[in-house]
Design a protein around this motif. Structure first.
Motif, PDB file in Angstrom:
ATOM      1  N   ASN A   1      -3.619  -3.223   8.365  1.00  0.00           N
ATOM      2  CA  ASN A   1      -3.979  -4.636   8.190  1.00  0.00           C
ATOM      3  C   ASN A   1      -5.208  -4.991   9.018  1.00  0.00           C
TER       4      ASN A   1
ATOM      5  N   VAL B   1      -8.951  -6.223   7.696  1.00  0.00           N
ATOM      6  CA  VAL B   1      -9.614  -7.459   8.137  1.00  0.00           C
ATOM      7  C   VAL B   1     -10.986  -7.138   8.713  1.00  0.00           C
ATOM      8  N   GLN B   2     -11.069  -6.103   9.525  1.00  0.00           N
ATOM      9  CA  GLN B   2     -12.354  -5.731  10.114  1.00  0.00           C
ATOM     10  C   GLN B   2     -13.365  -5.346   9.041  1.00  0.00           C
TER      11      GLN B   2
ATOM     12  N   SER C   1     -13.343  -6.289   5.856  1.00  0.00           N
ATOM     13  CA  SER C   1     -13.681  -7.505   5.105  1.00  0.00           C
ATOM     14  C   SER C   1     -14.692  -8.351   5.872  1.00  0.00           C
ATOM     15  N   ASN C   2     -14.488  -8.458   7.178  1.00  0.00           N
ATOM     16  CA  ASN C   2     -15.422  -9.224   7.999  1.00  0.00           C
ATOM     17  C   ASN C   2     -16.811  -8.597   7.985  1.00  0.00           C
TER      18      ASN C   2
END
Length: 68
Positions: free
Chosen positions: A13, A17-18, A20-21
């Motif tokens: 997860n 997120v990393q 996507s950022n």
């Protein structure tokens, strides 16, 4: 094994997120990056992480529009 599986999911997860950022050009603060690492290591729940992010970034729950 179940705890290891949970930690693997948490790590996935965080990596998601990393990534996507990075794709969005968003930089995560060092504080939030450290908190995400605590989540990945099982020391912080997802609800606690989200609550901290909302507080840190001033996100407030919107009330529904009034019905007339």
């Amino acid at each position: 094994m179940p705890q290891n599986n949970d930690l693997n999911k948490r790590r996935a997860n965080v990596l998601h997120v990393q990534a996507s950022n990075r794709l969005s050009g968003v930089q995560v603060s060092q504080y939030m990056a450290a908190r995400m690492e605590e989540y990945a290591n099982g020391r912080l729940s997802s609800a606690e992480l989200v609550a901290e992010a909302k507080i840190r970034h001033g996100v407030q729950k919107r009330s529904p529009p009034d019905e007339e």
